[in-house]
Design an enzyme around this catalytic site. Structure first.
Site, mmCIF file in Angstrom:
data_model
loop_
_atom_site.group_PDB
_atom_site.id
_atom_site.type_symbol
_atom_site.label_atom_id
_atom_site.label_comp_id
_atom_site.label_asym_id
_atom_site.label_seq_id
_atom_site.Cartn_x
_atom_site.Cartn_y
_atom_site.Cartn_z
ATOM 1 N N ASN A 19 0.834 -1.208 0.000
ATOM 2 C CA ASN A 19 0.000 0.000 0.000
ATOM 3 C C ASN A 19 0.868 1.257 0.000
ATOM 4 O O ASN A 19 0.554 2.231 -0.695
ATOM 5 C CB ASN A 19 -0.957 -0.010 1.198
ATOM 6 C CG ASN A 19 -2.203 -0.822 0.911
ATOM 7 O OD1 ASN A 19 -3.034 -0.439 0.101
ATOM 8 N ND2 ASN A 19 -2.320 -1.983 1.557
ATOM 9 N N MET A 95 0.382 -2.793 12.173
ATOM 10 C CA MET A 95 -0.358 -3.754 12.995
ATOM 11 C C MET A 95 -0.296 -3.413 14.478
ATOM 12 O O MET A 95 -0.035 -4.288 15.316
ATOM 13 C CB MET A 95 0.172 -5.167 12.733
ATOM 14 C CG MET A 95 -0.061 -5.623 11.306
ATOM 15 S SD MET A 95 -1.784 -5.423 10.818
ATOM 16 C CE MET A 95 -1.870 -6.410 9.353
ATOM 17 N N ASN A 112 -6.704 4.583 8.009
ATOM 18 C CA ASN A 112 -6.244 3.197 8.022
ATOM 19 C C ASN A 112 -6.965 2.450 6.904
ATOM 20 O O ASN A 112 -8.015 2.904 6.418
ATOM 21 C CB ASN A 112 -6.555 2.549 9.372
ATOM 22 C CG ASN A 112 -5.795 1.247 9.596
ATOM 23 O OD1 ASN A 112 -4.945 0.859 8.778
ATOM 24 N ND2 ASN A 112 -6.095 0.564 10.674
ATOM 25 N N HIS A 114 -8.346 -1.556 5.849
ATOM 26 C CA HIS A 114 -8.616 -2.870 6.423
ATOM 27 C C HIS A 114 -9.164 -3.792 5.328
ATOM 28 O O HIS A 114 -10.007 -3.365 4.535
ATOM 29 C CB HIS A 114 -9.625 -2.741 7.563
ATOM 30 C CG HIS A 114 -9.901 -4.036 8.248
ATOM 31 N ND1 HIS A 114 -8.997 -4.626 9.109
ATOM 32 C CD2 HIS A 114 -10.966 -4.868 8.180
ATOM 33 C CE1 HIS A 114 -9.501 -5.767 9.540
ATOM 34 N NE2 HIS A 114 -10.687 -5.944 8.999
ATOM 35 N N GLN A 178 -7.441 -4.069 -4.961
ATOM 36 C CA GLN A 178 -8.418 -2.987 -4.769
ATOM 37 C C GLN A 178 -7.920 -1.991 -3.712
ATOM 38 O O GLN A 178 -8.172 -0.793 -3.821
ATOM 39 C CB GLN A 178 -9.789 -3.559 -4.383
ATOM 40 C CG GLN A 178 -10.372 -4.499 -5.423
ATOM 41 C CD GLN A 178 -10.397 -3.871 -6.815
ATOM 42 O OE1 GLN A 178 -10.774 -2.709 -6.981
ATOM 43 N NE2 GLN A 178 -9.991 -4.637 -7.815
ATOM 44 N N GLU A 179 -7.220 -2.514 -2.702
ATOM 45 C CA GLU A 179 -6.651 -1.612 -1.692
ATOM 46 C C GLU A 179 -5.753 -0.567 -2.367
ATOM 47 O O GLU A 179 -5.784 0.613 -2.024
ATOM 48 C CB GLU A 179 -5.826 -2.399 -0.664
ATOM 49 C CG GLU A 179 -6.647 -3.341 0.196
ATOM 50 C CD GLU A 179 -5.822 -3.985 1.302
ATOM 51 O OE1 GLU A 179 -4.893 -3.343 1.837
ATOM 52 O OE2 GLU A 179 -6.099 -5.149 1.644
HETATM 53 C C1 GAR Z 1 -3.215 -5.033 3.855
HETATM 54 O O1 GAR Z 1 -4.027 -6.081 3.368
HETATM 55 C C2 GAR Z 1 -3.991 -4.191 4.847
HETATM 56 O O2 GAR Z 1 -5.336 -4.046 4.512
HETATM 57 C C3 GAR Z 1 -3.827 -5.006 6.094
HETATM 58 O O3 GAR Z 1 -2.483 -5.435 6.070
HETATM 59 C C4 GAR Z 1 -2.076 -5.576 4.718
HETATM 60 C C5 GAR Z 1 -0.800 -4.788 4.539
HETATM 61 O O4 GAR Z 1 -0.264 -5.009 3.284
HETATM 62 N N1 GAR Z 1 -4.104 -4.220 7.253
HETATM 63 C C6 GAR Z 1 -4.770 -4.699 8.302
HETATM 64 O O5 GAR Z 1 -5.166 -5.843 8.377
HETATM 65 C C7 GAR Z 1 -5.016 -3.699 9.407
HETATM 66 N N2 GAR Z 1 -6.028 -4.157 10.273
HETATM 67 P P1 GAR Z 1 0.941 -4.092 2.764
HETATM 68 O O6 GAR Z 1 2.004 -4.079 3.875
HETATM 69 O O7 GAR Z 1 1.447 -4.838 1.571
HETATM 70 O O8 GAR Z 1 0.419 -2.736 2.447
#
Ligand code: GAR
Length: 224
Positions: A19, A95, A112, A114, A178-179
């Site tokens: 992200n 986290m 944030n 999720h 999608q994120e």
């Molecule tokens: C992502 O899927 C995000 O939505 C999740 O951790 C991942 C991080 O990926 N976050 C949570 O679960 C927070 N509650 P990334 O380090 O590749 O961005």
């Protein structure tokens, strides 16, 4: 907020940082008027740190294990973010729960993401929980962080179908795609001054509307 001025971001990570990468890419492509003032990880081995360095960004490790309490950790976090002139705090796979110390230091200025359609499946392993529940749809949500776990005002959501042969890995990968679309867009809406908080609802000024008769079915109705 000055809509012409690039927004100063502080990005918090714990892991892979895809992200973070999506946000960097949008800034570098000129589609998001922002600068990342600092990337902070609570884990020294987070691969996201290397991504940040590759793009010449300042990084810092603040290991939560070195602090006696959540509040002390957050005080240090807030001090570093303030020292870097951060206007919006972006949790990107960070986290750690934030205490009132951080919430008071950046009121309505912490986002944030999720990997579920909140308020369904808050907390850890949200993709696995959606699969095990037998849900037909899940997705991802960008929201303003509040005192509750994954409970803050929702800014944008993307809906992702759960397919019969999905496993956690495949589903997580589709959600992650999608994120990477919605997180930079949510930050852009903030930078453009288009997010207005009305109690726990976020009104997005000038947003396109989803057609009111649009709905998705999973499984779809059979053709007759
Ligand atoms: C992502 O899927 C995000 O939505 C999740 O951790 C991942 C991080 O990926 N976050 C949570 O679960 C927070 N509650 P990334 O380090 O590749 O961005």
């Amino acid at each position: 907020m000055n809509e012409n001025k690039p927004l100063s971001l502080g990005v918090l990570i714990s892991g892979t940082g895809t992200n973070l990468q999506a946000i960097i890419d949008e800034i570098e492509a000129g589609r998001l008027s922002a600068r990342i003032a600092v990337v902070i990880s609570n884990r020294s081995r987070a691969p996201g740190l290397e991504r940040a360095r590759r793009h010449g960004l300042e990084t810092m490790v603040i290991d939560h294990r070195g602090f006696a309490s959540r509040e002390e950790f957050d005080r240090q976090l807030a001090a570093v973010l303030n020292r870097h002139g951060v206007e919006l705090v972006v949790c990107a796979g960070f986290m750690r729960l934030l205490s009132p110390v951080m919430l008071d230091a950046f009121p309505n200025r912490i986002m944030n993401i999720h990997p579920s359609l909140l308020p369904a499946f808050p907390g850890i392993n949200a993709q696995r929980a959606a699969l095990q529940h037998g849900a037909r749809w899940t997705g991802c949500t960008v929201f303003f962080v509040s005192a509750g776990v994954d409970d803050g005002p929702i800014i944008i959501q993307a809906v992702v179908p759960i397919l019969p042969d999905d496993d956690e890995g495949r589903l997580s990968a589709r959600i992650l795609c999608q994120e990477h679309r919605i997180y930079p867009y949510a930050i852009r809406l903030y930078q453009e001054g288009r997010l207005e908080l009305q109690q726990r609802r976020v009104v997005v000024r000038g947003a396109l509307l989803v057609p009111p008769d649009q709905a998705w079915l999973n499984p779809p109705l059979a053709a007759c």
